[in-house]
Design a protein around this motif. Sequence first.
Motif, PDB file in Angstrom:
ATOM      1  N   PHE A  65       0.880  -1.345   0.078  1.00 16.80           N
ATOM      2  CA  PHE A  65       0.148  -0.178   0.004  1.00 16.80           C
ATOM      3  C   PHE A  65       0.832   1.304  -0.138  1.00 16.80           C
ATOM      4  N   LEU A  66       0.262   2.347  -0.604  1.00 18.87           N
ATOM      5  CA  LEU A  66       0.949   3.641  -0.671  1.00 18.87           C
ATOM      6  C   LEU A  66       0.185   4.191   0.666  1.00 18.87           C
ATOM      7  N   VAL A  67       1.356   4.591   1.699  1.00 14.68           N
ATOM      8  CA  VAL A  67       0.806   5.129   2.970  1.00 14.68           C
ATOM      9  C   VAL A  67       1.558   6.763   3.166  1.00 14.68           C
ATOM     10  N   VAL A  68       0.529   7.199   3.645  1.00 16.52           N
ATOM     11  CA  VAL A  68       1.063   8.996   3.845  1.00 16.52           C
ATOM     12  C   VAL A  68       0.916   9.185   5.203  1.00 16.52           C
ATOM     13  N   PRO A  69       1.627  10.129   5.786  1.00 18.83           N
ATOM     14  CA  PRO A  69       1.297  10.795   7.123  1.00 18.83           C
ATOM     15  C   PRO A  69      -0.037  11.537   7.310  1.00 18.83           C
ATOM     16  N   SER A  70      -0.814  11.384   8.427  1.00 17.47           N
ATOM     17  CA  SER A  70      -2.172  11.976   8.447  1.00 17.47           C
ATOM     18  C   SER A  70      -1.922  13.283   8.327  1.00 17.47           C
ATOM     19  N   GLY A  71      -2.888  14.070   7.815  1.00 19.93           N
ATOM     20  CA  GLY A  71      -3.112  15.607   7.571  1.00 19.93           C
ATOM     21  C   GLY A  71      -2.090  16.015   6.550  1.00 19.93           C
ATOM     22  N   THR A  72      -1.738  15.265   5.617  1.00 17.39           N
ATOM     23  CA  THR A  72      -0.948  15.582   4.329  1.00 17.39           C
ATOM     24  C   THR A  72      -1.953  15.318   3.301  1.00 17.39           C
ATOM     25  N   PHE A  73      -1.773  14.441   2.688  1.00 19.59           N
ATOM     26  CA  PHE A  73      -2.453  14.060   1.107  1.00 19.59           C
ATOM     27  C   PHE A  73      -3.816  13.538   1.743  1.00 19.59           C
ATOM     28  N   GLN A  74      -4.727  13.964   1.206  1.00 16.99           N
ATOM     29  CA  GLN A  74      -6.041  13.546   1.597  1.00 16.99           C
ATOM     30  C   GLN A  74      -6.599  12.427   0.605  1.00 16.99           C
ATOM     31  N   THR A  75      -5.969  12.465  -0.647  1.00 18.76           N
ATOM     32  CA  THR A  75      -6.323  11.512  -1.689  1.00 18.76           C
ATOM     33  C   THR A  75      -4.843  11.258  -2.695  1.00 18.76           C
ATOM     34  N   PHE A  76      -4.991  10.106  -3.302  1.00 21.65           N
ATOM     35  CA  PHE A  76      -4.143   9.754  -4.291  1.00 21.65           C
ATOM     36  C   PHE A  76      -3.763  10.919  -5.356  1.00 21.65           C
TER      37      PHE A  76
ATOM     38  N   PRO B 239      -8.769   2.097  -2.825  1.00 16.14           N
ATOM     39  CA  PRO B 239      -8.748   1.540  -4.343  1.00 16.14           C
ATOM     40  C   PRO B 239      -7.366   1.348  -4.743  1.00 16.14           C
ATOM     41  N   THR B 240      -7.427   0.468  -5.944  1.00 10.28           N
ATOM     42  CA  THR B 240      -5.944   0.068  -6.444  1.00 10.28           C
ATOM     43  C   THR B 240      -5.631   1.283  -7.392  1.00 10.28           C
ATOM     44  N   VAL B 241      -4.237   1.132  -7.554  1.00 11.27           N
ATOM     45  CA  VAL B 241      -3.669   2.280  -8.443  1.00 11.27           C
ATOM     46  C   VAL B 241      -4.328   1.917  -9.898  1.00 11.27           C
ATOM     47  N   LYS B 242      -4.578   0.810 -10.124  1.00  5.54           N
ATOM     48  CA  LYS B 242      -5.034   0.872 -11.574  1.00  5.54           C
ATOM     49  C   LYS B 242      -6.623   1.285 -11.765  1.00  5.54           C
ATOM     50  N   GLU B 243      -7.345   1.196 -10.680  1.00  8.30           N
ATOM     51  CA  GLU B 243      -8.562   1.776 -10.477  1.00  8.30           C
ATOM     52  C   GLU B 243      -8.392   3.312 -10.722  1.00  8.30           C
ATOM     53  N   LEU B 244      -7.439   3.830 -10.257  1.00  5.24           N
ATOM     54  CA  LEU B 244      -7.121   5.265 -10.306  1.00  5.24           C
ATOM     55  C   LEU B 244      -6.638   5.784 -11.648  1.00  5.24           C
ATOM     56  N   GLY B 245      -6.430   4.900 -12.485  1.00 10.27           N
ATOM     57  CA  GLY B 245      -5.853   5.169 -13.987  1.00 10.27           C
ATOM     58  C   GLY B 245      -4.478   4.918 -14.171  1.00 10.27           C
ATOM     59  N   TYR B 246      -3.716   3.949 -13.277  1.00  9.45           N
ATOM     60  CA  TYR B 246      -2.400   3.891 -13.642  1.00  9.45           C
ATOM     61  C   TYR B 246      -2.325   2.390 -13.689  1.00  9.45           C
ATOM     62  N   ASP B 247      -1.678   2.038 -15.067  1.00  9.52           N
ATOM     63  CA  ASP B 247      -1.176   0.552 -15.274  1.00  9.52           C
ATOM     64  C   ASP B 247       0.143   0.210 -14.666  1.00  9.52           C
ATOM     65  N   ILE B 248       0.426  -0.027 -13.423  1.00  8.88           N
ATOM     66  CA  ILE B 248       1.643  -0.405 -12.869  1.00  8.88           C
ATOM     67  C   ILE B 248       2.026  -1.828 -12.741  1.00  8.88           C
ATOM     68  N   PRO B 249       3.215  -2.510 -13.271  1.00  8.00           N
ATOM     69  CA  PRO B 249       3.345  -3.906 -13.446  1.00  8.00           C
ATOM     70  C   PRO B 249       3.231  -4.313 -11.910  1.00  8.00           C
ATOM     71  N   PRO B 250       2.559  -5.343 -11.611  1.00  7.99           N
ATOM     72  CA  PRO B 250       2.582  -6.112 -10.435  1.00  7.99           C
ATOM     73  C   PRO B 250       3.744  -6.638  -9.841  1.00  7.99           C
ATOM     74  N   ILE B 251       4.092  -6.499  -8.550  1.00 11.74           N
ATOM     75  CA  ILE B 251       5.238  -7.384  -7.760  1.00 11.74           C
ATOM     76  C   ILE B 251       4.406  -7.990  -6.699  1.00 11.74           C
ATOM     77  N   THR B 252       3.974  -9.250  -6.814  1.00  6.67           N
ATOM     78  CA  THR B 252       3.188  -9.843  -5.799  1.00  6.67           C
ATOM     79  C   THR B 252       4.341 -10.682  -4.580  1.00  6.67           C
ATOM     80  N   THR B 253       4.053 -10.247  -3.322  1.00 11.70           N
ATOM     81  CA  THR B 253       4.858 -10.794  -2.160  1.00 11.70           C
ATOM     82  C   THR B 253       4.417 -12.031  -1.836  1.00 11.70           C
ATOM     83  N   ARG B 254       4.911 -12.832  -1.516  1.00 17.06           N
ATOM     84  CA  ARG B 254       4.458 -14.256  -0.806  1.00 17.06           C
ATOM     85  C   ARG B 254       5.567 -14.777   0.128  1.00 17.06           C
TER      86      ARG B 254
END
Length: 356
Positions: free
Chosen positions: A161-172, A270-285
């Motif tokens: 996940f893309l994580v930011v400090p509270s009170g900075t960015f409200q949306t992607f 939301p996923t980054v793809k839903e937000l309009g960006y097609d980023i290659p997946p890197i699945t962690t397992r």
Amino acid sequence: MMTRKEFLEQVMKMANLKDLKQADEATRAVISLTKLIIGPKLSQKIAKVSPPDLREGWEAIKPAYPKKPIKILTGPGGEDADIREMVPHLQKHLGVEIKVEHISGFWGKIPFEKFQEMEPDGYTLICYTFPRSIIIEQMGEARFKAKEFTPIFAWSSGNQFLVVPSGTFQTFEDFLNEAKKRTLTGAIPIKGGINHIAGLVLAEGLGIQVNWVPYGGLTPSIAALSRREADFTISLGGTLPPWVKAGKINILAMLPDKTGGRSPYFSHIPTVKELGYDIPPITTRHVLEAPPQTPSHIVKVLEEALSKIIRKSSYIEWARKNLVLIDPLGAQTLFKEKEEVYSYIEKIKEKLKKEW
């Protein structure tokens, strides 16, 4: 119908052995190895169709593997807690002690280099978060080949996940607008880790510049956000809820994985793809692997054991409480995914090294 004694007499005669004791020892050795090769399902079928006396003897003989304690190497992180939760069930299923050895420097190349040289006898295994081994090999000078490790099983996957400090960015969109204006500071556990690579791929896909600062672990990275020392971090979901509840951080988006959907534990993100960006997946397992050239019949025993454990209600409940996504891959499927990820990291490594 042949009795066990008559069977041993035939073995003694055919193998030219001196007595029934030798015939019994030879029979036990052959059956033990046969059970290892054919696996428990076929072994049970053979027992069912055997005469009662022979069935008793067949069922009393254990497979040739395992015969002694098994050691699993692991390090700090979710894989450690995950494999330790499974160990009691694994011990019960295999009938031997399982020792988990937590080794220092696990995020570096040395553990993998040592593992490369281990005996392929099934008694030393490694549990780690994939694709760490491939990243370490490809992004630096290492004396091991991750593709040569023998895949056994993968049982859980993690969302980043893309994580930011509270009170900075409200949306992607807020985050991206600011990132277009200046170089952001990204907090990461270590340089060259999975979070770092995921962040590099994301930054390239979004066309933004980032100054990456290592904080020596995931929790310190998130703590840096809470102090607003960094603009964002990339993190697995399991550690985030307490920080969100405390009002320290916000989760803006989920990085893509192979499923293409949202996380069941963070379905409002939301996923980054839903937000309009097609980023290659890197699945962690979380994966379990054996040294190079481990025989397939040993892999089969471990693969079948793990596939049963993840279906146990106690493990399913533990996974739910710890936000672990159960997503099993058998040895062959894991091998194919390793090949795909290996090729992908190999293609982009020179570009990523420039950002290192």
